[in-house]
Design a protein around this motif. Structure first.
Motif, PDB file in Angstrom:
ATOM      1  N   HIS A   1       6.292  16.405  -9.420  1.00  0.00           N
ATOM      2  CA  HIS A   1       4.963  17.022  -9.397  1.00  0.00           C
ATOM      3  C   HIS A   1       4.530  17.166  -7.939  1.00  0.00           C
ATOM      4  O   HIS A   1       4.659  16.233  -7.147  1.00  0.00           O
ATOM      5  N   GLY A   2       4.067  18.350  -7.576  1.00  0.00           N
ATOM      6  CA  GLY A   2       3.647  18.621  -6.200  1.00  0.00           C
ATOM      7  C   GLY A   2       4.762  19.130  -5.308  1.00  0.00           C
ATOM      8  O   GLY A   2       4.506  19.528  -4.171  1.00  0.00           O
ATOM      9  N   GLY A   3       5.994  19.132  -5.806  1.00  0.00           N
ATOM     10  CA  GLY A   3       7.129  19.609  -5.022  1.00  0.00           C
ATOM     11  C   GLY A   3       7.180  21.126  -4.952  1.00  0.00           C
ATOM     12  O   GLY A   3       6.493  21.835  -5.696  1.00  0.00           O
ATOM     13  N   LEU A   4       8.014  21.627  -4.067  1.00  0.00           N
ATOM     14  CA  LEU A   4       8.099  23.063  -3.828  1.00  0.00           C
ATOM     15  C   LEU A   4       9.106  23.802  -4.710  1.00  0.00           C
ATOM     16  O   LEU A   4       9.168  25.025  -4.662  1.00  0.00           O
ATOM     17  N   ARG A   5       9.908  23.089  -5.485  1.00  0.00           N
ATOM     18  CA  ARG A   5      10.998  23.763  -6.199  1.00  0.00           C
ATOM     19  C   ARG A   5      10.499  24.716  -7.279  1.00  0.00           C
ATOM     20  O   ARG A   5      11.131  25.729  -7.560  1.00  0.00           O
TER      21      ARG A   5
ATOM     22  N   ASN B   1      25.121  26.772  -1.949  1.00  0.00           N
ATOM     23  CA  ASN B   1      25.098  27.916  -2.866  1.00  0.00           C
ATOM     24  C   ASN B   1      23.728  28.187  -3.476  1.00  0.00           C
ATOM     25  O   ASN B   1      23.603  28.994  -4.395  1.00  0.00           O
ATOM     26  N   THR B   2      22.698  27.533  -2.987  1.00  0.00           N
ATOM     27  CA  THR B   2      21.355  27.717  -3.522  1.00  0.00           C
ATOM     28  C   THR B   2      20.955  29.186  -3.440  1.00  0.00           C
ATOM     29  O   THR B   2      20.985  29.779  -2.367  1.00  0.00           O
TER      30      THR B   2
ATOM     31  N   ASN C   1      13.775  27.660  -0.264  1.00  0.00           N
ATOM     32  CA  ASN C   1      12.890  26.851   0.572  1.00  0.00           C
ATOM     33  C   ASN C   1      12.927  25.381   0.160  1.00  0.00           C
ATOM     34  O   ASN C   1      12.418  24.524   0.872  1.00  0.00           O
ATOM     35  N   ALA C   2      13.510  25.083  -0.992  1.00  0.00           N
ATOM     36  CA  ALA C   2      13.610  23.704  -1.487  1.00  0.00           C
ATOM     37  C   ALA C   2      14.992  23.524  -2.103  1.00  0.00           C
ATOM     38  O   ALA C   2      15.169  23.560  -3.310  1.00  0.00           O
ATOM     39  N   LYS C   3      15.977  23.369  -1.245  1.00  0.00           N
ATOM     40  CA  LYS C   3      17.361  23.241  -1.718  1.00  0.00           C
ATOM     41  C   LYS C   3      17.557  21.926  -2.454  1.00  0.00           C
ATOM     42  O   LYS C   3      16.992  20.900  -2.070  1.00  0.00           O
TER      43      LYS C   3
END
Length: 173
Positions: A122-126, A52-53, A58-60
């Protein structure tokens, strides 16, 4: 002495350890909200699953979000952003982290990771700014309750049938 939040929902209770050593600013923000009774009668209002995202697909992620669903709440605060790069805490399964809009722009809401979520670090795509979210604790008891809450996910992230949180109180051990 360690500080905990006991969260009582209509489904059951669970306990969160507040990491006041590694994330003191964020932990104390939620500690103060609980002391003042501001999270009582709030809700689990968002459950994000792989299927359901809606935002940032792109970052579920798989998380439960609870507290007050209001970015403009009078209890929103500008806080020093305790990034995972600085605290060394990570968005592992059962981690509890502060919801935010921009860096340091917090509101009285937090989320629980139902699996390891490195895209929230930190550095993640979310989050588009790459600064990630501030982990400030983790679930230590009531795992079955959290999993049952997660099973109440709907077709969309934001619940039509929010789940009541009757009480959030501090406990010290």
């Amino acid at each position: 002495m360690k500080t905990y939040l006991k969260v009582s929902t209509s489904i059951g209770d669970f306990m969160i350890y507040l990491d006041t050593i590694n994330a003191p600013v964020t932990s104390n923000y939620f500690k103060n909200l609980a002391e003042d009774g501001l999270l009582n009668h709030s809700s689990v209002f968002r459950i994000v699953t792989e299927s359901n995202t809606e935002m940032r697909s792109n970052a579920k992620i798989e998380v439960i979000q609870l507290g007050i669903n209001n970015l403009t709440s009078k209890h929103s605060k500008t806080l020093k952003h305790e990034t995972t790069k600085n605290t060394k805490l990570q968005h592992k399964k059962w981690a509890v982290s502060a919801a935010r809009y921009e860096v340091g722009q917090n509101y009285p809401s937090f989320f629980i990771c139902l699996r390891d979520e490195p895209e929230l670090d930190h550095g993640g795509l979310r989050h588009p700014d790459g600064e990630g979210f501030a982990v400030f604790g983790h679930v230590v008891d009531g795992f079955d309750t959290v999993e049952t809450l997660f099973s109440k996910a709907e077709k969309t992230e934001f619940l039509k049938n929010e789940i009541e949180i009757s009480n959030v109180k501090l406990e010290y051990k």
